[in-house]
Design a protein around this motif. Structure first.
Motif, mmCIF file in Angstrom:
data_model
loop_
_atom_site.group_PDB
_atom_site.id
_atom_site.type_symbol
_atom_site.label_atom_id
_atom_site.label_comp_id
_atom_site.label_asym_id
_atom_site.label_seq_id
_atom_site.Cartn_x
_atom_site.Cartn_y
_atom_site.Cartn_z
ATOM 1 N N TYR A 187 13.961 -0.791 15.388
ATOM 2 C CA TYR A 187 14.597 -1.066 14.107
ATOM 3 C C TYR A 187 13.836 -0.420 12.958
ATOM 4 N N ARG A 188 13.484 0.847 13.148
ATOM 5 C CA ARG A 188 12.615 1.510 12.168
ATOM 6 C C ARG A 188 13.300 1.698 10.820
ATOM 7 N N VAL A 189 14.624 1.897 10.787
ATOM 8 C CA VAL A 189 15.301 2.124 9.512
ATOM 9 C C VAL A 189 15.232 0.872 8.644
ATOM 10 N N GLY A 190 15.400 -0.293 9.259
ATOM 11 C CA GLY A 190 15.240 -1.532 8.516
ATOM 12 C C GLY A 190 13.819 -1.705 8.013
ATOM 13 N N ALA A 191 12.846 -1.325 8.848
ATOM 14 C CA ALA A 191 11.448 -1.400 8.415
ATOM 15 C C ALA A 191 11.190 -0.466 7.239
ATOM 16 N N LEU A 192 11.791 0.727 7.271
ATOM 17 C CA LEU A 192 11.667 1.659 6.141
ATOM 18 C C LEU A 192 12.232 1.033 4.865
ATOM 19 N N ALA A 193 13.393 0.387 4.977
ATOM 20 C CA ALA A 193 14.021 -0.226 3.808
ATOM 21 C C ALA A 193 13.121 -1.304 3.208
ATOM 22 N N VAL A 194 12.526 -2.131 4.057
ATOM 23 C CA VAL A 194 11.652 -3.206 3.573
ATOM 24 C C VAL A 194 10.428 -2.632 2.877
ATOM 25 N N LEU A 195 9.796 -1.618 3.475
ATOM 26 C CA LEU A 195 8.611 -1.024 2.859
ATOM 27 C C LEU A 195 8.949 -0.361 1.528
ATOM 28 N N CYS A 196 10.089 0.314 1.465
ATOM 29 C CA CYS A 196 10.509 0.928 0.200
ATOM 30 C C CYS A 196 10.738 -0.133 -0.864
ATOM 31 N N ALA A 197 11.366 -1.243 -0.481
ATOM 32 C CA ALA A 197 11.606 -2.328 -1.430
ATOM 33 C C ALA A 197 10.293 -2.940 -1.919
ATOM 34 N N LEU A 198 9.301 -3.033 -1.045
ATOM 35 C CA LEU A 198 7.992 -3.557 -1.460
ATOM 36 C C LEU A 198 7.339 -2.648 -2.503
ATOM 37 N N LEU A 199 7.462 -1.336 -2.325
ATOM 38 C CA LEU A 199 6.930 -0.410 -3.320
ATOM 39 C C LEU A 199 7.655 -0.570 -4.656
ATOM 40 N N VAL A 200 8.971 -0.714 -4.608
ATOM 41 C CA VAL A 200 9.742 -0.909 -5.841
ATOM 42 C C VAL A 200 9.349 -2.226 -6.503
ATOM 43 N N TRP A 201 9.114 -3.260 -5.693
ATOM 44 C CA TRP A 201 8.674 -4.547 -6.243
ATOM 45 C C TRP A 201 7.366 -4.396 -7.012
ATOM 46 N N ILE A 202 6.386 -3.727 -6.434
ATOM 47 C CA ILE A 202 5.105 -3.535 -7.127
ATOM 48 C C ILE A 202 5.303 -2.716 -8.398
ATOM 49 N N ALA A 203 6.126 -1.667 -8.312
ATOM 50 C CA ALA A 203 6.361 -0.806 -9.475
ATOM 51 C C ALA A 203 7.146 -1.508 -10.568
ATOM 52 N N SER A 204 7.958 -2.504 -10.211
ATOM 53 C CA SER A 204 8.843 -3.136 -11.190
ATOM 54 C C SER A 204 8.093 -3.838 -12.310
ATOM 55 N N TYR A 205 6.837 -4.217 -12.088
ATOM 56 C CA TYR A 205 6.054 -4.881 -13.136
ATOM 57 C C TYR A 205 5.552 -3.897 -14.183
ATOM 58 N N ASN A 206 5.550 -2.613 -13.848
ATOM 59 C CA ASN A 206 5.136 -1.550 -14.776
ATOM 60 C C ASN A 206 3.728 -1.789 -15.323
ATOM 61 N N ARG A 207 2.818 -2.142 -14.427
ATOM 62 C CA ARG A 207 1.432 -2.421 -14.833
ATOM 63 C C ARG A 207 0.456 -1.396 -14.264
ATOM 64 N N ASP A 208 0.945 -0.244 -13.851
ATOM 65 C CA ASP A 208 0.085 0.808 -13.291
ATOM 66 C C ASP A 208 -0.650 0.354 -12.039
ATOM 67 N N TYR A 209 -0.038 -0.546 -11.279
ATOM 68 C CA TYR A 209 -0.702 -1.042 -10.082
ATOM 69 C C TYR A 209 -0.840 0.034 -9.010
ATOM 70 N N LEU A 210 0.158 0.904 -8.885
ATOM 71 C CA LEU A 210 0.148 1.893 -7.811
ATOM 72 C C LEU A 210 -0.660 3.135 -8.149
ATOM 73 N N LEU A 211 -0.719 3.482 -9.418
ATOM 74 C CA LEU A 211 -1.458 4.676 -9.839
ATOM 75 C C LEU A 211 -1.805 4.530 -11.307
ATOM 76 N N PRO A 212 -3.079 4.694 -11.660
ATOM 77 C CA PRO A 212 -3.460 4.562 -13.075
ATOM 78 C C PRO A 212 -2.889 5.699 -13.904
ATOM 79 N N ARG A 213 -2.739 5.443 -15.182
ATOM 80 C CA ARG A 213 -2.214 6.464 -16.085
ATOM 81 C C ARG A 213 -3.172 7.654 -16.153
ATOM 82 N N GLY A 214 -2.584 8.818 -16.177
ATOM 83 C CA GLY A 214 -3.360 10.045 -16.198
ATOM 84 C C GLY A 214 -2.447 11.226 -15.971
#
Length: 352
Positions: free
Chosen positions: A227-254
């Motif tokens: 069920y790799r496609v479902g796993a891909l969807a979940v991981l992508c959604a987790l990245l969007v969740w972290i990014a949704s706060y817009n706090r530079d959690y994934l990559l600092p400004r630069g």
């Protein structure tokens, strides 16, 4: 809900479109393939960028549209807002898509000595159908929208994907919509991953490992789960969740983040244009070098540099000349329609 662009979401858009572009190097730019690209594909493929796009689209669209539709007090108001949404989406997406589809068809007819433009592939229909169906789903499901979306996700995650089901996968989009619905609840703030902010290097490491993990899941040799496609969807959604706060959690400004966010802001044009550009470079190489695509394979770095320069130029032109003006036209049309249906204030004068 605030419609302002989220820089961390633009960052993910940039990563997603770069993944798709890299995935199409093999076969589109280099028809016969390159050995080192084949080696990379054995350990990590990058078509998951499309699933990341789907999760982003579900989140971005739903965070503004769903609250507007739920606030409607009459059926007429609901359909007016739905119509306005469809108009803005049409002006945003269709002109660029039709332009590059037309240019591809013309190239097939008049600029095809090498046969590079011999086939035409387009893959925007799923996202366009999502834009059409989301308002109807809000109307039909009402307060049960989240449960309906959750059921849609679970059915797809627990289903073995055939080639046909791969075409109609919507779990990443549904997860993006669910995330948007969650942002209206207090628990969304409670579960904010603030621990990523306390350790500055952890977010970039998580982003890199997530991209590598997505690439590994996307390979044909991945056999740990069916069920790799479902796993891909979940991981992508987790990245969007972290990014949704817009706090530079994934990559600092630069500089790096600014560049990736710029790519993200042009990602629609890049997505549309990159395959035509790859085929155009192949055609030009065929005309300039007697060996045709074989000569192109012998100078892969030069070929990729030419394609990258042309892609950046054309995507910027498309953004400035097509996307922005027509997006504004769509917004103006919606405003005019809104003004036309507003009641005219009474002046106290009766007409005969």
């Amino acid at each position: 809900m605030n419609d302002k662009r989220i820089m961390d979401i633009e960052l993910l858009r940039g990563i997603a479109v770069l993944g798709v572009v890299f995935h199409h190097l093999q076969g589109s730019l280099f028809r016969d393939g390159l050995a080192w690209l084949g080696s990379v594909a054995a350990y990590g493929q990058f078509w998951w960028g499309v699933d990341l796009f789907f999760a982003i689209s579900g989140f971005v669209i739903a965070r503004s549209l769903v609250p507007q539709l739920r606030a409607c007090t009459s059926a007429a108001q609901f359909w007016q807002r739905t119509r306005d949404f469809w108009i803005r989406r049409a002006f945003r997406l269709l002109p660029s898509a039709w332009l590059w589809l037309l240019l591809m068809l013309l190239a097939t007819l008049f600029l095809n000595c090498s046969g590079a433009f011999g086939s035409l592939h387009w893959s925007l229909s799923l996202e366009e159908q999502f834009y059409l169906l989301l308002p109807l789903l809000v109307l039909l499901c009402r307060k049960y929208l989240a449960w309906a979306l959750l059921a849609l996700v679970l059915v797809q995650i627990l289903t073995l994907r055939s080639a046909l089901l791969m075409v109609i996968r919507t779990d990443a989009m549904a997860l993006g919509v669910l995330l948007a619905l969650w942002t209206a609840r207090g628990s969304y703030r409670h579960w904010e991953p603030k621990w990523l902010g306390r350790y500055p290097g952890l977010g970039p490491l998580l982003l890199i490992l997530s991209c590598l993990g997505l690439g590994w899941l996307a390979t044909d040799g991945f056999n740990v789960t069916r069920y790799r496609v479902g796993a891909l969807a979940v991981l992508c959604a987790l990245l969007v969740w972290i990014a949704s706060y817009n706090r530079d959690y994934l990559l600092p400004r630069g500089l790096l983040k600014s560049l990736l966010a710029w790519v993200g802001s042009r990602s629609y044009g890049i997505y549309l244009i990159h395959v035509p550009v790859f085929l155009l470079v192949r055609e030009a190489w065929f005309r300039l070098a007697p060996l045709g695509t074989t000569g192109l394979n012998e100078q892969p770095l030069l070929a990729m540099a030419c394609a990258a320069g042309l892609l950046l130029l054309l995507s910027e032109l498309n953004y400035r000349v097509i996307e922005l003006p027509l997006r504004n036209r769509g917004a103006e049309l919606v405003q005019r329609l809104g003004a036309a249906r507003s009641p005219v204030p009474s002046t106290g004068v009766t007409s005969c």
